[in-house]
Design an enzyme around this catalytic site. Structure first.
Site, PDB file in Angstrom:
ATOM      1  CD  GLU A  83      -1.574   1.753   2.886  1.00  0.00           C
ATOM      2  OE1 GLU A  83      -1.091   2.895   3.069  1.00  0.00           O
ATOM      3  OE2 GLU A  83      -1.956   1.021   3.813  1.00  0.00           O
ATOM      4  CD  GLU A 115       7.622   4.088   1.813  1.00  0.00           C
ATOM      5  OE1 GLU A 115       6.757   4.044   2.709  1.00  0.00           O
ATOM      6  OE2 GLU A 115       8.304   5.109   1.561  1.00  0.00           O
TER       7      GLU A 115
END
Length: 975
Positions: free
Chosen positions: A70, A145
């Site tokens: 995401e 991330e």
């Protein structure tokens, strides 16, 4: 235009069209014929348009793959190769919502905007991101991330770093988060819900680049997508765009993402899990007990809504019988419920906080005995009526605050659509509500309790116990694991790790190519309305009392806020104002027992809430206006009843129910503990602000660590302090609820104002009218620079001061600087390279500034970033396009859409703070005309503020102890 079922429109075949009267909309369900994508269109006259694309993403482990993905897909794509288009959009679009969300079994990418061109731009960036992300050619994205090994030279220890890794370390620092994350695991050992889609920090480093890209390739296909469009947009234009730019490039395939049902348990199960507390915290009264029941399927709309109401009835209202029984049994110090219907098999949880492990059997017995008694004797019909009423009011009001209505409807639609059922199942609630209302004359809810709770073996008892030093233990395990890993590496492999670390830093520090940035669509300043919206406010007087009328359409609802000046309260009683705001409505009055009072509120109003506020004079944090605000709403026809109840609350509340008072104080303490761990960035910023700011000090005493310490003292010495507590609350009632203190704000249609006038007269009799002395508060100031120690695995680092004390004036340019600092400098330094989940800045008209970080692995490094911000600002240089982007991003925050009730509240806040329409327009003009040199000119202001060196850090006790030389005081938050 008119649509015909089974006809194709720009590649989309219309499968069904139906009116959804509950939300005054037309719903159209489409299928994209070539790619297999599903699309739901909710058409109405709402100009706050919403787009979302959702994928069914059931995890197969707890590495957090769906969550990391995401984050990652928004880090550059085919058409928009810049490293962070998401941030570029946050800087420079008129979005009213921009985010992405990972759920247990789905990943959602929603945006919203009121500007047609902007809406299309946002949709374009998001669709390109999900279908064509750069993750295949940039392994640095997963490293940044998700997670990576960090090693700068051969002599150092290897560490783990990554944004999601640190985000989830923060999440797992909260015992409530640990509890909620383990509930599904305890109930669904054979399905996807056994795994944590957000990621368990212990499992995240097991994720490989190959697994990462394979997951995207498999599940991010249109055939596994759910596209949602809401509002007054041009549907034909949007369908054409989605088809031609994206979906026509894909062929329909079969995607295996089915979510299977858990085989029901033949007998209940018990699970145990530990959470960490600080070395000096006591372990007594720190256990969580949770009894969890699987309740049918989320695709049953009647059961879905009925259990929403039943959970409220049993566990949330002050009249809740199960909550009352558990508290009276003295099983713990707080009780709350949860009904999670965001998954295929919803779960109702009954939770007792601050209990002890040995109470688990008695806890179960009290729950079962209470539920059985409710079935045998029947639930009080007035409680049922009250619970149904308050839910119906909220459904019809459809006021979701800062969340766009269309996004809430999207999330509701996914609770059926994701599981191959009608996407408007939960939006068309009238039929289900009608059946539920039969509970007023039948044993409807009693049957539900019997079937889904008492006779349901598919349940678990989850016991979450405290353990001292667990964080240090886990950190030592990770440290040893990494040391063992390093010991097995060859010299070449160690050098490769160093090169990987260096490669990532180069990637992070390398600026975006200007050509790549220019590919991200951008509005022009001509698309911005130059004139600031004028919020309606008409000053009136009723019975000599000041009334602020905000006339606007409210759908027959009156929003009434009563703001009582609290400067009549002596300094030593300030924290009691906040306690009083929590107690009112939860204890009895002369006319009503507190349970009956709760029912009256829920039957006749849309809610009555109490809130402590403090409004600063627009350019002076030393002059402020503290208030105790009563926020209320009701149908216009129920205004007489609303004022009667408010009158009871302010004129006839009794404080003589000793056990009830103790329960409430224990609950206040429990909820504050949750907030401290979940909103540490706000807690640290507020504490730092209290070191120098009068309004900051006041707010700290009412809502911050100081208030928590006050409540902790009352709770720990309740018996000795009982008379003092009761006496002080009685004094406050007389000091505050006085006509001389009152300002009224009412948001209502002008035609209904006379009904407000008439009803309001009755309230006067409940208030005193004597003149009371106003207090002048004197506080101690200075850079206390505290380290607030907890068992958290991360830090929240805040630094603050007031620029007006240094001779600077407020200007709209500061709001543009806030956008630049938050989404450029702090984002890159604290989040991207520092690994924190977030960092932000705040600039107020009264001169107060703060920088703060969220779930931050660092401490001194982050403070250094703050201290060096002025260098970045002094060298700030950008072209006209980028400057336009920052201005538009700033305006999008200023122009966030407001509901009728929010407009009334904001107009009232401006009135109290003496902010004129001219002030608002001047700020807007300054924002719109900001030039790079205006930003550069603010460097000295930031430098001077940071050099005052007022800071506060909340977080890991070990990390703070290791940096104790930079603190003046170390404070153990929890005892």
């Amino acid at each position: 235009m008119n649509f015909t079922v089974n006809t194709s429109y720009n590649g989309f075949k219309l499968l069904e069209e139906k009116k959804v009267k509950e939300i005054n909309s037309m719903a159209r369900i489409f299928e994209h014929e070539k790619s297999g994508a599903r699309l739901l269109h909710i058409a109405n006259d709402d100009d706050n348009k919403v787009f979302s694309i959702t994928f069914r993403t059931p995890p197969t482990d707890s590495t957090g793959l769906p969550h990391i993905l995401e984050h990652a897909v928004l880090c550059g794509s085919r058409k928009f190769p810049a490293k962070d288009p998401f941030v570029e959009l946050a800087k420079g679009s008129l979005n009213t919502f921009l985010n992405a969300m990972t759920f247990s079994d789905k990943t959602m990418y929603p945006i919203a905007s009121r500007n047609d061109k902007d809406f299309l731009n946002l949709m374009d960036v998001y669709l390109d991101a999900v279908f064509y992300p750069n993750i295949y050619k940039k392994p640095e994205i997963l490293m940044q991330e998700g997670w990576h090994y960090e090693l700068d030279n051969p002599e150092e220890e290897i560490t783990y770093k990554g944004v999601v890794y640190n985000e989830m370390k923060g999440a797992f620092s909260s015992p409530e988060q640990v509890l909620f994350r383990k509930i599904q695991e305890s109930l669904f050992p054979d399905t996807t819900y056994q795994y944590d889609s957000g990621g368990d920090p212990e499992a995240i480093p097991e994720l490989t680049q190959e697994e990462f890209t394979a997951f995207h390739k498999k599940l991010y296909h249109p055939a596994n997508s759910y596209i949602y469009l809401y509002g007054d947009g041009d549907i034909m234009e949007h369908l054409k765009f989605i088809n031609e730019e994206y979906l026509q490039n894909f062929e329909k395939i079969k995607v295996d993402s089915e979510i299977t049902l858990q085989t029901p348990y033949k007998e209940p199960k018990t699970s145990f899990v530990e959470y960490s507390i600080s070395a000096n915290e006591r372990e007594q009264d720190k256990t969580f007990l949770s009894l969890n029941f699987v309740v049918g399927k989320s695709t049953n709309p009647e059961l879905h809504l009925a259990f929403d109401i039943l959970t409220y009835l049993l566990l949330e209202t002050p009249a809740a019988p199960l909550k009352k029984a558990l508290l009276e049994a003295d099983l713990g110090k707080d009780v709350f419920g949860s009904y999670d219907h965001s998954i295929l098999q919803p779960v109702l949880s009954v939770i007792v906080k601050n209990s002890n492990e040995e109470e688990q059997e008695r806890f179960k017995q009290v729950v079962y005995d209470t539920l059985k008694a409710l079935v045998d004797k029947g639930i009080d019909k007035k409680l049922i009526e009250a619970s149904i009423n308050i839910y119906e009011f909220k459904l019809r009001e459809a006021d979701y605050g800062r969340y766009p209505k269309g996004l809430i409807y999207c999330m509701k639609s996914m609770e059926s659509w994701l599981y191959d059922e009608d996407p408007v199942l939960h939006l068309t609630y009238e039929s289900a509500l009608g059946k539920i209302k039969t509970a007023l004359t039948t044993n409807y809810f009693e049957k539900l309790i019997e079937k889904y709770l008492l006779n349901n073996q598919h349940q678990s008892l989850l016991v979450v116990t405290p353990k001292k030093g667990l964080v240090q233990e886990k950190e030592e395990e990770v440290k040893q694991k990494l040391a063992n890993y390093k010991a097995k590496l060859s010299k070449e492999e160690i050098n490769q790790l160093i090169e990987n670390t260096s490669m990532l830093k180069r990637y992070q520090e390398e600026p975006n190519d200007s050509k790549d940035l220019e590919k991200i669509p951008l509005l022009s300043l001509k698309d911005i309305e130059e004139k600031a919206e004028k919020l309606l406010l008409i000053e009136k007087k009723e019975n000599g009392l000041p009334i602020l009328l905000h006339p606007m359409f409210t759908n027959e609802i009156a929003y009434v806020n009563l703001l009582f000046d609290t400067t009549t309260v002596p300094k030593e009683l300030i924290p009691y104002v906040s306690l009083l705001s929590f107690i009112l409505g939860k204890v009895s009055t002369e006319t009503y027992h507190y349970e009956d009072l709760s029912n009256e509120i829920n039957i006749y109003t849309g809610g009555i809430d109490f809130k402590v506020e403090a409004y600063s004079l627009k350019n002076d944090d030393g002059t402020y206006f503290p208030k105790l605000m009563i926020q209320s709403s009701a149908l216009v026809k129920q205004l007489p009843k609303l004022f009667h109840i408010i009158g009871e609350l302010i004129g006839a509340t009794k404080f003589n129910e000793t056990k009830r008072l103790k329960e409430i104080i224990q609950e206040v303490k429990s909820r504050l503990e949750m907030n401290i761990l979940q909103d540490g960035h706000i807690v640290a910023a507020r504490r730092a602000t209290s070191y120098f700011s009068p309004i900051g000090q006041y707010k700290e005493m009412c809502t911050g660590i100081a208030y928590y310490e006050f409540i902790e003292e009352l709770e720990g010495n309740f018996d000795n302090k009982l008379q003092e507590i009761q006496s002080n609350l009685e004094k406050l009632i007389k000091m505050i609820f006085n006509q001389d203190n009152l300002l009224v704000s009412v948001t209502i249609e002008e035609k209904d104002y006379n009904k407000f006038q008439e009803a309001f007269k009755s309230l006067i009799n409940y208030m005193g009218n004597e003149k009371l002395d106003k207090q002048q508060y004197q506080f101690d100031y200075g850079p206390k620079n505290e380290g607030l120690l907890t068992s958290s695995k991360v830090q929240y680092v805040a630094k603050a001061y007031n620029f007006q004390k240094l001779g600077y004036d407020y200007t709209g340019h500061l709001q543009v600087l806030k956008t630049i600092i938050s989404l450029n400098y702090l984002w890159n330094k604290v989040r991207i390279t520092g690994g924190a989940y977030g960092a932000m800045a705040g600039f107020s008209r009264n001169g107060n500034i703060y920088f703060t970080s969220y779930r931050d692995p660092n401490l001194d490094k982050t403070l250094k970033v703050y201290d060096e911000a002025h260098k970045y600002i002094s060298e700030f240089s950008t072209d006209e396009r980028e400057m336009t982007k920052y201005i538009i991003g700033t305006i999008s925050k200023i122009d966030a859409p407001l509901t009728a009730s929010m407009k009334g509240q904001e107009a009232t806040a401006y009135y109290i703070s003496q902010i004129s329409q001219e002030d608002i327009q001047r700020e807007r003009d300054e924002v719109l005309r900001t030039k790079p040199e205006d930003i550069k000119n603010l460097a000295r202001l930031i430098k001077d503020v940071m050099e005052k060196n007022y800071y506060c850090v909340l977080g890991n006790e070990g990390k703070i102890q290791a940096n104790k030389h930079i603190f003046k005081n170390l404070v153990e938050v929890f005892k």
